[in-house]
Design an enzyme around this catalytic site. Structure first.
Site, PDB file in Angstrom:
ATOM      1  N   ASN A   1       0.826  -1.201   0.000  1.00 19.28           N
ATOM      2  CA  ASN A   1       0.000   0.000   0.000  1.00 19.28           C
ATOM      3  C   ASN A   1       0.862   1.252   0.000  1.00 19.28           C
ATOM      4  O   ASN A   1       2.022   1.216   0.402  1.00 19.28           O
ATOM      5  CB  ASN A   1      -0.925  -0.001   1.217  1.00 19.28           C
ATOM      6  N   CYS A   2       0.249   2.348  -0.434  1.00 17.19           N
ATOM      7  CA  CYS A   2       0.907   3.644  -0.507  1.00 17.19           C
ATOM      8  C   CYS A   2       1.627   3.924   0.816  1.00 17.19           C
ATOM      9  O   CYS A   2       1.047   3.677   1.871  1.00 17.19           O
ATOM     10  CB  CYS A   2      -0.175   4.704  -0.766  1.00 17.19           C
ATOM     11  N   PRO A   3       2.866   4.386   0.818  1.00 15.88           N
ATOM     12  CA  PRO A   3       3.652   4.833  -0.338  1.00 15.88           C
ATOM     13  C   PRO A   3       4.620   3.784  -0.879  1.00 15.88           C
ATOM     14  O   PRO A   3       5.461   4.095  -1.709  1.00 15.88           O
ATOM     15  CB  PRO A   3       4.438   6.005   0.247  1.00 15.88           C
TER      16      PRO A   3
END
Length: 84
Positions: A19-21
């Site tokens: 997941n981000c980042p």
């Protein structure tokens, strides 16, 4: 037949499940190792990559050749900019 069928990536970054980042951080490192003009295929499952990866390419001058979504998986083909 889509245009991506004829794209042969020089390297693949599998960011599935991240997941981000994290996907963009890994992308940054992977692109750095790629030869100028090289083609990188990115596989991701985080929907935010639809926003983050095009921004990354625009900001750093790389070319986003193709972008696809297949059953919750996001695919990107990125051409590294030629060294100036």
């Amino acid at each position: 037949m889509s245009s991506s069928d004829s794209l042969t990536a020089d390297a693949v970054l599998d960011a599935t499940g991240l997941n981000c980042p994290e996907p963009v951080m890994l992308l940054h490192n992977k692109v750095r190792d790629l030869a100028a003009g090289g083609l990188l295929k990115v596989i991701a499952t985080d929907p935010s990559t639809r926003r983050d990866i095009p921004k990354f390419c625009m900001f750093l001058g790389h070319e986003l050749i193709e972008q696809q979504e297949q059953a919750g998986t996001y695919l990107y083909w990125i051409r590294k900019k030629a060294d100036a």
